[in-house]
Design an enzyme around this catalytic site. Structure first.
Site, PDB file in Angstrom:
ATOM      1  N   GLY A 187      -0.381  -5.088   0.903  1.00 32.03           N
ATOM      2  CA  GLY A 187      -1.730  -4.908  -0.074  1.00 32.03           C
ATOM      3  C   GLY A 187      -2.012  -5.736  -1.342  1.00 32.03           C
ATOM      4  O   GLY A 187      -2.899  -5.880  -1.745  1.00 32.03           O
TER       5      GLY A 187
ATOM      6  N   ASP B 295      -2.412  -6.784   7.862  1.00 32.72           N
ATOM      7  CA  ASP B 295      -3.789  -6.609   7.599  1.00 32.72           C
ATOM      8  C   ASP B 295      -4.191  -6.927   6.286  1.00 32.72           C
ATOM      9  O   ASP B 295      -3.946  -7.771   5.924  1.00 32.72           O
ATOM     10  CB  ASP B 295      -3.822  -4.973   7.873  1.00 32.72           C
TER      11      ASP B 295
ATOM     12  N   GLU C  31       4.977  -6.940   7.521  1.00 29.16           N
ATOM     13  CA  GLU C  31       4.514  -5.528   8.160  1.00 29.16           C
ATOM     14  C   GLU C  31       5.179  -5.534   9.474  1.00 29.16           C
ATOM     15  O   GLU C  31       5.480  -4.309   9.997  1.00 29.16           O
ATOM     16  CB  GLU C  31       2.946  -5.430   8.246  1.00 29.16           C
TER      17      GLU C  31
ATOM     18  N   GLY D 257       1.034  -1.230  -0.026  1.00 30.58           N
ATOM     19  CA  GLY D 257      -0.013   0.066  -0.223  1.00 30.58           C
ATOM     20  C   GLY D 257       0.928   1.156  -0.027  1.00 30.58           C
ATOM     21  O   GLY D 257       2.183   1.213  -0.093  1.00 30.58           O
TER      22      GLY D 257
END
Length: 348
Positions: free
Chosen positions: A114, A145, A137, A65
């Site tokens: 992402g 996530d 992450e 992301g």
């Protein structure tokens, strides 16, 4: 409409091609908006029978992301812009997961963060010899996530906690073995696969089976039993103790890897995966991850982790809290706590 996603149709296929090659197609907010708008438009369009997600030139598929936006938001507006990004990105993830038409994601190249978020919920997930899949992450103070809690917690053995904590990269054959990919095709066959699927969307499985090839032996399979044993605990200190007591080359290397990760992020990830297993559906998982995301975004480790890994590249993050023992249950409770009703994440 952003040019960072090429939206087009070919035969009966709606095609979303990520087109931000200099950033390995990392998702920006306009990209998320463009993909969402296209999927909503195609959902009830009888001319579109299948959706293909791929990337344009370069080392794609998708490297993650918009970390720059998230860090600037954390430092400048209390995380408001970052929360908006998460809100809309998670809606896209959920839209793909619940889409009434088959979605085929071509994970040809780097598939991280992402990128897992937009391929993981696809019905068909095609890996190649160029696939490098990871959820890295914890190295920047975040957590896996975009649905990572849902996918990783449901892998066999304790592979999910291992991937979540270490950020280990899987190649194409390992992604297939783990269940994060459904098919393994040579990269040279992808163009034919897309053309044939667009022409005959009812024959996706036949096309992918025809063009698939046997992958090389997945290296991680030889470590599965050791991973299951050493990562059996949901408490981070217990994982570290098991690794320390093992003495194997794998355990020593893994401890070295974990020494560079955010203790807060590692504890968050373990609780996230354990919690996800008890949730009723993907939407509930995304609501949980939105609560976590908005809070860890503005905690010290995220801005510091991005500085250390992406900006200064000194890989010498000063984590706060500095040790697993200092990451209290009370802090975790606060990170996972429900939001006010009018601030909770909701699907489209």
């Amino acid at each position: 409409m952003t040019t960072e996603v090429v939206v087009r149709t070919d035969g009966a296929a709606g095609i979303l091609s990520l087109n931000r090659p200099k950033a390995i197609h990392a998702l920006t907010q306009p990209m998320v908006a463009a993909m969402t708008a296209a999927l909503l438009a195609w959902r009830d369009d009888p001319a579109v029978a299948v959706v293909l997600i791929d990337h344009a030139e370069g080392r794609g598929f998708c490297a993650g992301g918009d970390i720059t936006l998230l860090r600037e938001s954390a430092l400048s507006d209390g995380g408001a812009a970052g929360r908006r990004f998460f809100f809309e990105e998670y809606r896209l993830n959920h839209l793909i997961m619940t889409y009434p038409k088959p979605v085929v994601a071509f994970m040809d190249g780097i598939t991280m963060g992402g990128g897992v978020g937009i391929s993981g919920p696809a019905r068909y997930r095609v890996a190649t010899e160029q696939t490098r899949l990871a959820m890295p992450e914890t190295g920047i103070g975040l957590f896996p996530d975009v649905g990572g809690g849902w996918y990783l917690s449901r892998l066999a053995g304790r592979l999910g906690p291992y991937l979540a904590l270490t950020g280990a990269r899987l190649d194409g054959s390992e992604s297939l073995w783990a269940g994060l990919a459904t098919h393994y095709l040579p990269a040279a066959a992808l163009a034919e696969a897309k053309t044939r699927i667009a022409a005959a969307p009812g024959e996706i499985e036949t096309v992918l089976a025809d063009l698939a090839e046997a992958p090389p032996p997945p290296r991680i399979a030889t470590l599965a039993d050791e991973i299951a044993r050493l990562f059996a605990a949901d408490r981070y200190e217990d994982v570290l103790a098991a690794l320390g007591a093992s003495g194997s080359d794998f355990a020593r290397a893994t401890l070295d890897t974990l020494a560079g990760k955010s203790p807060q992020a590692c504890k968050v990830a373990l609780r996230q995966l354990a919690t996800s297993l008890a949730l009723p559906d993907f939407a509930a998982n995304m609501a949980m991850e939105y609560r976590i995301g908005g809070r860890v975004l503005v905690r010290p480790d995220f801005a510091e982790g991005v500085r250390a890994v992406i900006i200064d590249k000194d890989h010498a993050a000063r984590w706060n809290p500095a040790t697993p023992e200092e990451v209290s249950d009370e802090l975790l409770d606060a990170i996972f706590a429900p939001l006010p009703a009018n601030e909770e994440w909701t699907p489209l």
